[in-house]
Design a protein around this motif. Sequence first.
Motif, mmCIF file in Angstrom:
data_model
loop_
_atom_site.group_PDB
_atom_site.id
_atom_site.type_symbol
_atom_site.label_atom_id
_atom_site.label_comp_id
_atom_site.label_asym_id
_atom_site.label_seq_id
_atom_site.Cartn_x
_atom_site.Cartn_y
_atom_site.Cartn_z
ATOM 1 N N LYS A 116 0.711 -1.236 0.074
ATOM 2 C CA LYS A 116 -0.040 0.156 0.092
ATOM 3 C C LYS A 116 0.925 1.345 0.070
ATOM 4 O O LYS A 116 1.948 1.153 0.537
ATOM 5 C CB LYS A 116 -0.961 0.002 1.368
ATOM 6 C CG LYS A 116 -1.676 -1.278 1.366
ATOM 7 C CD LYS A 116 -2.775 -1.144 0.510
ATOM 8 C CE LYS A 116 -3.600 -2.378 0.587
ATOM 9 N NZ LYS A 116 -4.638 -2.419 -0.223
ATOM 10 N N GLU A 117 0.402 2.468 -0.586
ATOM 11 C CA GLU A 117 1.277 3.431 -0.687
ATOM 12 C C GLU A 117 1.526 4.128 0.437
ATOM 13 O O GLU A 117 2.523 4.616 0.555
ATOM 14 C CB GLU A 117 0.542 4.522 -1.616
ATOM 15 C CG GLU A 117 -0.850 5.063 -1.474
ATOM 16 C CD GLU A 117 -0.896 6.033 -0.369
ATOM 17 O OE1 GLU A 117 0.019 6.982 -0.615
ATOM 18 O OE2 GLU A 117 -1.778 6.114 0.472
ATOM 19 N N ASN A 118 0.699 3.774 1.659
ATOM 20 C CA ASN A 118 1.212 4.466 2.965
ATOM 21 C C ASN A 118 2.166 3.609 3.630
ATOM 22 O O ASN A 118 2.200 3.838 4.993
ATOM 23 C CB ASN A 118 -0.112 4.777 3.723
ATOM 24 C CG ASN A 118 -0.995 3.524 4.139
ATOM 25 O OD1 ASN A 118 -0.607 2.385 3.575
ATOM 26 N ND2 ASN A 118 -1.804 3.777 4.886
ATOM 27 N N LEU B 102 -3.832 -0.033 -4.493
ATOM 28 C CA LEU B 102 -3.075 0.524 -3.748
ATOM 29 C C LEU B 102 -2.861 1.665 -2.888
ATOM 30 O O LEU B 102 -1.966 1.516 -1.983
ATOM 31 C CB LEU B 102 -1.824 0.812 -4.968
ATOM 32 C CG LEU B 102 -1.573 -0.112 -5.905
ATOM 33 C CD1 LEU B 102 -0.598 0.594 -7.135
ATOM 34 C CD2 LEU B 102 -0.959 -1.251 -5.765
ATOM 35 N N LEU B 103 -4.115 1.613 -2.544
ATOM 36 C CA LEU B 103 -4.534 2.672 -1.333
ATOM 37 C C LEU B 103 -4.978 1.791 -0.223
ATOM 38 O O LEU B 103 -5.259 0.776 -0.150
ATOM 39 C CB LEU B 103 -5.684 3.724 -1.833
ATOM 40 C CG LEU B 103 -5.453 4.385 -3.159
ATOM 41 C CD1 LEU B 103 -6.495 5.210 -3.363
ATOM 42 C CD2 LEU B 103 -4.145 5.323 -2.796
ATOM 43 N N SER C 64 12.576 4.568 -5.677
ATOM 44 C CA SER C 64 11.437 4.702 -5.171
ATOM 45 C C SER C 64 11.362 3.600 -4.088
ATOM 46 O O SER C 64 11.294 2.350 -4.496
ATOM 47 C CB SER C 64 10.175 4.461 -6.180
ATOM 48 O OG SER C 64 8.968 4.262 -5.619
ATOM 49 N N TYR D 126 8.652 3.025 -2.192
ATOM 50 C CA TYR D 126 7.690 2.445 -2.543
ATOM 51 C C TYR D 126 7.544 1.317 -3.628
ATOM 52 O O TYR D 126 7.154 0.087 -3.292
ATOM 53 C CB TYR D 126 6.420 3.448 -2.954
ATOM 54 C CG TYR D 126 5.048 2.640 -3.277
ATOM 55 C CD1 TYR D 126 4.707 1.771 -2.175
ATOM 56 C CD2 TYR D 126 4.595 2.865 -4.596
ATOM 57 C CE1 TYR D 126 3.291 1.238 -2.467
ATOM 58 C CE2 TYR D 126 3.165 2.123 -4.788
ATOM 59 C CZ TYR D 126 3.021 1.408 -3.666
ATOM 60 O OH TYR D 126 1.584 0.818 -4.136
#
Length: 315
Positions: free
Chosen positions: A135-137, A220-221, A255, A257
């Motif tokens: 997840k992006e967070n 992905l959120l 990145s 991420y």
Amino acid sequence: MSMNIGLDMMGGDLAPLEAVKGVQLYLKEVTNPATLWLVGDESKIRPLLQEYAIPEGAVRVVHSSQVIGMHEHPTKALKEKQQSSIAIGFHLLATGKMDAFISAGNTGAMLVGALYSLKPIDGIQRPTISTVIPKENGKTGVLLDVGLNSDCKAENLNQFATLGSLYAQHILGIGEPRVGLLNIGEEEGKGNILAQAAYPLLKENSHIHFIGNIEGRDLLLDKADVTVCEGFTGNVILKLAESLFDITRQHKTESEYFDRFDAEYYGGTPLLGVTKPVIIGHGISRSKSFLNMVKLAQKMLETDLLGKMKESFLS
């Protein structure tokens, strides 16, 4: 609790060298290691064990004279190659000598071997394979099925939701995993026949915390911890995610991420819904993958994940 974890030393494009290096990493990193049963060609494995200073007491070598190639027909190969590392591994697993089995070899042979030599957990219609979703967070989710069951019935998706939820809880440490149904709209009643039929079953499933439909842009959120879909869609998403990692590498995009999309980061995927831990690795698995697969098998045993799955399907 003494654990015996089996590792197919001949499976994968970079075996047995990377598998041995993974064993070395595991024995260095883990304070209470399981006994590793290394299944493969002894003449190739033993010199590498010496070269990488693997202590003899930490591993057991089980000789296998055959290897199932990556492109062989799974059922035919298992039948004809009884002395292959995969066939021997499943025999040892089914007879209780080993508690878990790992291979980065022929995926089809691993699936066929597991389904023939182990029983599905009582009440489970079809086992499933999942993948973790970064997840992006910074959090991590689970997506299933990602390719074992291309076509599904609504009840299959409902069972995947329970299996994925238990996996997220006990392996990823998520207290009350939110389960979403992958769909083409958020409102109830959206989607194809399968999604429409699965929704009410998920809504009534008391083993899960169902939050409704989620769309592709939510994956992905941090919308859901567990996302269910049939294996055709799941596999397309998995391969797309893998390509994102390759593209960031090619473009030299730094990145943190997208680094988490590297298959090495997670090692392999467990086959959920059978009675013992079976973990299937990527064909290009390197040492870090083997390390992570052994650690995952150990965690599945330590948390008694399969016992908890059995309990869920008794009611």
